[in-house]
Design a protein around this motif. Sequence first.
Motif, short mmCIF file in Angstrom:
data_model
loop_
_atom_site.label_atom_id
_atom_site.label_comp_id
_atom_site.label_asym_id
_atom_site.label_seq_id
_atom_site.Cartn_x
_atom_site.Cartn_y
_atom_site.Cartn_z
N TYR A 372 0.84 -1.21 0.00
CA TYR A 372 0.00 0.00 0.00
C TYR A 372 0.87 1.25 0.00
CZ TYR A 372 0.39 0.13 5.23
OH TYR A 372 0.81 0.17 6.53
N GLY A 400 -4.67 -0.55 -2.86
CA GLY A 400 -4.64 -1.24 -4.15
C GLY A 400 -5.96 -1.86 -4.53
N ASN A 507 0.85 -0.58 -7.40
CA ASN A 507 0.92 -1.03 -6.00
C ASN A 507 1.89 -2.19 -5.84
OD1 ASN A 507 -2.04 0.33 -5.83
ND2 ASN A 507 -1.11 0.22 -3.79
#
Length: 554
Positions: A372, A400, A507
């Motif tokens: 993240y 994400g 991500n």
Amino acid sequence: MKHKSLLAVAIAAALMSGCNDDKTVEVIKEVEVIKEVAPEEITSVKNVILMIGDGMGAQQVGLLEEYARRAPHSTYNSKGNQTALKRLGDAGQMGLSLNGPDGSLVVDSACSASQLATGKAAGSEMIGLDAQGYVVETILEKAKAKGKATGLVSDTRLTHATPAAFAAHQPHRSYESAIAAELIDKAVVDVMLSGGAREFIPQDAGSNDAVKAELAALGAGTSVVKKSKRKDDRNLVKEAKDTKGYQLAFDKAQLNAADGDKLLGLFANSGMMDAIAYKACQEAGDCKEPSLREMTLKALDILSRDEDGFFLMIEGGQIDWAGHINDAGWMLHELLRFDEAVDAVYKWVKDRDDTLVIVTADHETGSFGLSYSRKDLPDAQSLPGDGMQGADYQPNFNFGSLDKLDRLYAQSGTFYNMMDMVSADWAFDSSTGDEWAGAINHYSDFKVTPEQAAPVALREANEYWVDGHSYLSATVFPKVNDFKEFYVYADEVHANLIGRALAADQNVVWGTGTHTAAPVPVYAFGPYGVTKQFSTMQHHTEVGQKMMAALLGE
């Protein structure tokens, strides 16, 4: 197991009276008693199939499983969202394995495969040797000596580190021409299917018309034997056919037609096609190369004819290659290709009790992870749950969205394709952010601006330059600002920089351009008496020893 025996007889007496007869009649009735008898535990097997996802650490398995289970448009949606790897794991045992070499923290593929093949500690970059440089007989060679059939399958090159370590013995993995000669001279492998034809053909194969004609007569197309890496005139392909009795295959059709017990298949001049290109040719219906699954099925078909059993190693080698250049989209496709081969093996073995299947990795590559970030923070949402107490739901970070898995799958070329688009001869000294952005955006569903792509173009003096070093010899190197010691592969580091340009939107995070020492998963399927020992934390030398004990009684 239920065992039936007449261990007791029940005697019942009854008085039976017949017409004008008051005699007593004794009736004896046999009663069958069922006794539970513990089955004899199976501790040995006839066949061993070792599958190596090169570079496939737990993080990579996580990417495969996340895509299969949760990508909105996952290709597994019609398969119950289950990978073959999960089905095999559910039906078997799972463990972890350390893989470090003797005296070092981090392993390379040659050393790791040597440890799996021999059950002995090995040194970095050695092929089939122990840590002191002594030749050690491998599980494949021992299986052959006991009359079993043997096979090697890989989507890289037959002479590459992982397959080579099971059937050759060389001081360094780079001795690929010597490895090729050893494979043919010793002929201990009955089925060999991979790329790497360049190590098997005479040094002048690209220019000598007589050699070209000779190879063509053997069935080899010019795309497979276009140039040689040998420094001599040996035609190992011809020797394999004429003196060792191998059938030859150079494309998918020839592989399908092969019907002998010994087969040499060389399907590319160097490495076989990447999994993104494989997906494209599948969709177009024009694949010339066989898939990893197809090579696996052919190997199983041939080797299983041997009544004494077999040893087969199957490598999904390009998971590692994608990890080295930090290419998450390509890596996902390689994991999917490997899972196709796992599916083929699982379907072949699931109803048998004479075969051990081990699926593992040699090491993890890239220190990959989904992560993240603070970029593109989520908007506030109103949720219906009574625990929200009127507050909006708004996480502090971007964790994400699942559609990013589909977008990784949508990538239409590898980072190498992007580099080729910027410069076909990889002359990047004057490349620009605009050129890199154009190439990235052509192949990736995640788009970048020229400003975001500008760092990909930057180059600097290489402070780690070593005269004569095969990888670090470039005096000018792509510019890496942090952890630069772990980005070692000269111009290929431009690809790592592409990974960094895309990372925030994907991500995705990467920690290195090389390997890590992370423990890797071990999946074991077969008789419980054999597989239970793999459900632990172990080392690759122990995995090798356990396979040998199960197959050979050692």
